[in-house]
Design a protein around this motif. Structure first.
Motif, PDB file in Angstrom:
ATOM      1  N   ASP A  48       0.859  -1.202   0.000  1.00 53.68           N
ATOM      2  CA  ASP A  48       0.000   0.000   0.000  1.00 53.68           C
ATOM      3  C   ASP A  48       0.888   1.243   0.000  1.00 53.68           C
ATOM      4  OD1 ASP A  48      -2.378  -1.401   0.035  1.00 53.68           O
ATOM      5  OD2 ASP A  48      -2.490  -1.413   2.240  1.00 53.68           O
ATOM      6  N   GLU A  50       0.528   5.614  -0.071  1.00 55.72           N
ATOM      7  CA  GLU A  50      -0.366   6.779   0.021  1.00 55.72           C
ATOM      8  C   GLU A  50       0.453   8.073   0.039  1.00 55.72           C
ATOM      9  OE1 GLU A  50      -4.503   5.552   2.299  1.00 55.72           O
ATOM     10  OE2 GLU A  50      -2.862   6.440   3.436  1.00 55.72           O
ATOM     11  N   TRP A  51      -0.032   9.045  -0.738  1.00 58.30           N
ATOM     12  CA  TRP A  51       0.489  10.418  -0.641  1.00 58.30           C
ATOM     13  C   TRP A  51      -0.609  11.284  -0.038  1.00 58.30           C
ATOM     14  CZ3 TRP A  51       4.957  12.926  -0.896  1.00 58.30           C
ATOM     15  CH2 TRP A  51       6.050  12.319  -1.532  1.00 58.30           C
ATOM     16  N   LEU A  52      -0.265  11.919   1.098  1.00 60.35           N
ATOM     17  CA  LEU A  52      -1.228  12.785   1.786  1.00 60.35           C
ATOM     18  C   LEU A  52      -0.684  14.215   1.843  1.00 60.35           C
ATOM     19  CD1 LEU A  52      -0.835   9.914   3.649  1.00 60.35           C
ATOM     20  CD2 LEU A  52      -3.050  10.761   4.474  1.00 60.35           C
ATOM     21  N   VAL A  62      -5.927  12.632   1.103  1.00 57.73           N
ATOM     22  CA  VAL A  62      -5.225  11.675   0.254  1.00 57.73           C
ATOM     23  C   VAL A  62      -5.218  12.214  -1.181  1.00 57.73           C
ATOM     24  CG1 VAL A  62      -5.176   9.328  -0.636  1.00 57.73           C
ATOM     25  CG2 VAL A  62      -5.895   9.747   1.727  1.00 57.73           C
ATOM     26  N   SER A  65      -2.952   7.229  -4.297  1.00 59.07           N
ATOM     27  CA  SER A  65      -2.703   5.997  -3.540  1.00 59.07           C
ATOM     28  C   SER A  65      -2.650   4.779  -4.470  1.00 59.07           C
ATOM     29  CB  SER A  65      -3.783   5.802  -2.477  1.00 59.07           C
ATOM     30  OG  SER A  65      -5.046   5.592  -3.092  1.00 59.07           O
ATOM     31  N   TYR A  66      -1.990   3.731  -3.947  1.00 59.69           N
ATOM     32  CA  TYR A  66      -1.959   2.435  -4.624  1.00 59.69           C
ATOM     33  C   TYR A  66      -2.336   1.383  -3.595  1.00 59.69           C
ATOM     34  CZ  TYR A  66      -0.144  -1.923  -6.511  1.00 59.69           C
ATOM     35  OH  TYR A  66      -0.026  -3.221  -6.933  1.00 59.69           O
ATOM     36  N   SER A  67      -3.301   0.536  -3.992  1.00 57.96           N
ATOM     37  CA  SER A  67      -3.749  -0.514  -3.079  1.00 57.96           C
ATOM     38  C   SER A  67      -4.443  -1.604  -3.889  1.00 57.96           C
ATOM     39  CB  SER A  67      -4.703   0.050  -2.027  1.00 57.96           C
ATOM     40  OG  SER A  67      -5.150  -0.966  -1.152  1.00 57.96           O
ATOM     41  N   CYS A 109       4.452  10.856   2.531  1.00 58.55           N
ATOM     42  CA  CYS A 109       4.444   9.613   1.752  1.00 58.55           C
ATOM     43  C   CYS A 109       4.474   8.440   2.735  1.00 58.55           C
ATOM     44  CB  CYS A 109       5.652   9.565   0.804  1.00 58.55           C
ATOM     45  SG  CYS A 109       5.821   7.998  -0.101  1.00 58.55           S
ATOM     46  N   LYS A 110       3.445   7.576   2.684  1.00 54.82           N
ATOM     47  CA  LYS A 110       3.351   6.434   3.597  1.00 54.82           C
ATOM     48  C   LYS A 110       3.344   5.137   2.774  1.00 54.82           C
ATOM     49  CE  LYS A 110      -0.538   5.069   5.299  1.00 54.82           C
ATOM     50  NZ  LYS A 110      -1.813   4.937   6.055  1.00 54.82           N
TER      51      LYS A 110
END
Length: 332
Positions: A48, A50-52, A62, A65-67, A109-110
């Protein structure tokens, strides 16, 4: 267990916040925010990303994101954000199209995979180039007078640095302004007691740490005598044009006046030609003829009486004897 996980995540957040990166970027340009990870080898299906952003009053949002094997864009930002390249293999950098001043703020970036996390904290500072300059000249460009050259940039990241130079536009060679020139409180260039040596082009340059703008102002000093001659010529042209129009107007009205006089003259002749003719009355006319004659116009009666008197006088001169007068009356 959950408490331990929250503590662990909180620790990572604090460490990330302390180690956050600050980046200065230029407005209106396409930019990339870096984010690298090493969790792709644990499996793509559980990865996963995520850019927040933390740049609005609504808290974190958000952006991208990629999931579960799919990439998701925020509805209100679709098309502006995308992954740069091989985000599954370790490069999850964020591409931003046409950066705006409102994009300044914190980005996160997570990356998560199989219970492992990697964070990147980036603070974006957006720098704005100086805006297009508005340049102008204020004051009469005459010998002995003062002129102010204005230059203003309405936008740009401060500090904005102003600089004035003289420039030869043919070869674009710059040189310092004359020693008598002064810089005003609003970055104007003040030229005092103008002379022919002040003629030329002056360039204003406004710059900051990300760019600069320039504009040119021309100065052409005229002598007072030349100005008087030009003013005299201008007045002469105005007077000449006025005289031409006045002459044309006078000729036109004179022609109209003459035409009206001729029309009045012909009207008078026509009235005289249409006057009623006189008619002689015989001595033996009936009373009805006499009444009919009396009902005519006064001008007709006058003409008739005058004609009768003229005929009697003529008859008397030709026949001095009574017989001749009687003979004339019989003929009548």
């Amino acid at each position: 267990m959950h408490t331990l996980i929250r503590s662990f995540l909180g620790l990572w957040y604090v460490l990330g916040a302390l180690a956050q990166t600050e980046i200065k970027l230029v407005a209106d340009e396409n930019v990339t925010l870096p984010c690298r990870h090493s969790l792709g080898h644990l499996g793509i299906q559980s990865l996963d990303i995520e850019w927040l952003s933390n740049i609005s009053d609504h808290g974190k949002q958000v952006l991208l994101s990629y999931s579960g094997g799919q990439v998701y864009n925020a509805e209100n930002h679709k098309g502006r954000y995308s992954f740069v390249s091989k985000y599954l293999e370790g490069d999850a950098s964020l591409f931003i199209r046409s950066l705006q001043p409102s994009d300044a703020g914190q980005y996160i970036c997570k990356v998560k995979n199989a219970g492992q996390y990697q964070w990147s904290f980036i603070t974006v500072i957006v720098l704005v180039k100086p805006s297009e300059l508005a340049c102008s000249s204020e004051g009469a460009q005459l010998e002995g007078k003062n002129v102010t050259l204005n230059c203003k940039s309405t936008a740009g990241t401060k500090p904005l640095n102003y600089r004035w130079v003289r420039v030869n536009l043919k070869d674009n060679v710059e040189r310092p302004v004359q020693s008598t020139a002064r810089i005003g409180p609003e970055n104007q260039l003040l030229l005092h007691n103008l002379s022919k040596t002040d003629n030329g082009s002056y360039r204003c340059e406004v710059s900051n740490e990300v760019g600069k703008r320039t504009c040119d102002v021309d100065v052409t000093v005229q002598s007072v005598s030349n100005t008087g001659i030009l003013a005299g010529v201008a007045c002469g042209v105005v007077v000449g044009v006025f005289l031409i129009f006045f002459t044309v107007w006078l000729l036109f009205h004179k022609k109209e006046f003459k035409k009206r006089e001729e029309e009045e003259f012909f009207n008078e002749i026509r009235e005289d030609a249409e006057a009623p003719k006189a008619r002689l009355v015989k001595p033996g006319s009936s009373s009805s003829d006499s009444r009919s004659s009396q009902s005519g116009s006064s001008s007709t009666r006058s003409t008739t009486n005058s004609a009768s008197r003229s005929q009697r006088t003529h008859s008397t001169q030709e026949t001095p004897h009574g017989e001749q007068r009687h003979h004339c009356l019989e003929k009548i």
